[in-house]
Scaffold this motif. Structure first.
Motif, PDB file in Angstrom:
ATOM      1  N   ARG A   1       0.847  -1.197   0.000  1.00 31.70           N
ATOM      2  CA  ARG A   1       0.000   0.000   0.000  1.00 31.70           C
ATOM      3  C   ARG A   1       0.878   1.241   0.000  1.00 31.70           C
ATOM      4  NH1 ARG A   1      -3.186  -3.157   3.325  1.00 31.70           N
ATOM      5  NH2 ARG A   1      -2.154  -2.451   5.221  1.00 31.70           N
TER       6      ARG A   1
ATOM      7  N   GLN B   1       3.133   7.517   2.901  1.00 30.32           N
ATOM      8  CA  GLN B   1       3.113   6.402   3.844  1.00 30.32           C
ATOM      9  C   GLN B   1       3.000   5.097   3.075  1.00 30.32           C
ATOM     10  OE1 GLN B   1       0.648   6.801   7.373  1.00 30.32           O
ATOM     11  NE2 GLN B   1       0.312   4.590   7.453  1.00 30.32           N
TER      12      GLN B   1
ATOM     13  N   THR C   1       3.149   0.808   3.153  1.00 29.56           N
ATOM     14  CA  THR C   1       3.015  -0.389   3.982  1.00 29.56           C
ATOM     15  C   THR C   1       3.841  -1.495   3.360  1.00 29.56           C
ATOM     16  OG1 THR C   1       0.770   0.213   4.656  1.00 29.56           O
ATOM     17  CG2 THR C   1       1.430  -2.080   4.970  1.00 29.56           C
TER      18      THR C   1
ATOM     19  N   LYS D   1       5.185  -5.380   3.294  1.00 29.18           N
ATOM     20  CA  LYS D   1       4.896  -6.761   3.692  1.00 29.18           C
ATOM     21  C   LYS D   1       6.232  -7.448   3.935  1.00 29.18           C
ATOM     22  CE  LYS D   1       2.704 -11.011   2.030  1.00 29.18           C
ATOM     23  NZ  LYS D   1       2.022 -11.660   0.876  1.00 29.18           N
TER      24      LYS D   1
ATOM     25  N   ARG E   1       3.405  -6.875   8.779  1.00 26.41           N
ATOM     26  CA  ARG E   1       3.321  -5.649   7.990  1.00 26.41           C
ATOM     27  C   ARG E   1       3.979  -4.523   8.784  1.00 26.41           C
ATOM     28  NH1 ARG E   1       1.599  -9.377   5.603  1.00 26.41           N
ATOM     29  NH2 ARG E   1      -0.318  -9.599   4.379  1.00 26.41           N
ATOM     30  N   LYS E   2       4.566  -3.577   8.083  1.00 27.60           N
ATOM     31  CA  LYS E   2       5.161  -2.435   8.768  1.00 27.60           C
ATOM     32  C   LYS E   2       5.023  -1.194   7.892  1.00 27.60           C
ATOM     33  CE  LYS E   2       8.968  -1.185  11.754  1.00 27.60           C
ATOM     34  NZ  LYS E   2      10.164  -1.698  12.482  1.00 27.60           N
ATOM     35  N   ASP E   3       4.529  -0.106   8.494  1.00 25.00           N
ATOM     36  CA  ASP E   3       4.399   1.166   7.791  1.00 25.00           C
ATOM     37  C   ASP E   3       5.665   1.991   7.965  1.00 25.00           C
ATOM     38  OD1 ASP E   3       1.848   0.472   7.066  1.00 25.00           O
ATOM     39  OD2 ASP E   3       0.860   1.698   8.583  1.00 25.00           O
TER      40      ASP E   3
END
Length: 207
Positions: free
Chosen positions: A10, A71, A73, A75, A81-83
């Motif tokens: 994302r 921003q 995201t 995988k 998951r980490k933003d």
């Protein structure tokens, strides 16, 4: 390199800023992209995030005049998951920019880069087709002097032959005095170097 292959699932635009009070709040890690005007920064950001159009591509060098926050995201594994923030800085070294504007830009860029506690990686973009210009070398030296972690990413690798890529990488390496691991050849059109750069970002996110 990390064992897991990070991917971006994302991406969204968050904010544009010219002052500290305009920066997004929160504690997300920041990965910064900087380079000369017209180096292909927007194309690379779109390619890396696989969200074409998230960064506007302009035919006019020096168009980006703000610090732009996106921003993303990541995988990291099937479960994790980490933003993080991908931060797009204004291009440097564009001759037509007025001296006053250049000073203002350099002041707020410098303030951001030296004072942001969230900044964990600077990706400096250099056009692979040409030897680094004086402004590229000056920027790299400034980043190193100020103890900022740097990854050199050469853009437009699809514009020269595969045989020429290594030759041009060596020229850039020698000009900056860096090792093989500190430089990546990237093509926004073909996606060459994308996973390599994502692996570098993954190492930052997993620290």
């Amino acid at each position: 390199m990390t064992e897991a292959s990070l991917d971006i699932i994302r991406a969204k635009y968050i904010a544009s800023a010219v002052r500290m009070d305009q920066y997004p709040e929160g504690e997300l890690i920041e990965v910064v992209f900087i380079g000369r005007s017209n180096v292909g920064k927007s194309s690379l950001i779109n390619s890396l995030s696989r969200h074409h159009g998230i960064a506007r591509i302009s035919g006019t060098p020096g168009k980006t005049q703000t610090i732009n926050f996106y921003q993303l995201t990541a995988k990291l594994s099937p479960e994790e998951r980490k933003d993080f923030f991908l931060v797009d800085l204004p291009g440097y070294g564009y001759a037509r920019t007025g001296k006053t504007s250049r000073r203002q830009w350099s002041k707020f860029i410098e303030e951001y880069m030296l004072k942001s506690p969230r900044l964990k990686l600077v990706c400096q973009l250099i056009d692979i087709r040409h030897p680094p210009m004086e402004s590229d070398i000056e920027m790299y030296k400034w980043l190193i002097i100020n103890d900022l972690p740097v990854q050199i990413v050469t853009t437009k690798a699809d514009k020269i032959s595969k045989m020429a890529v290594q030759k041009h990488l060596n020229i850039i390496r020698n000009a900056l005095g860096i090792s093989n691991s500190q430089i990546i050849a990237y093509s926004s059109t073909k996606g060459t170097g994308r996973q390599e750069l994502l692996d570098v970002i993954s190492e930052v996110l997993l620290k």
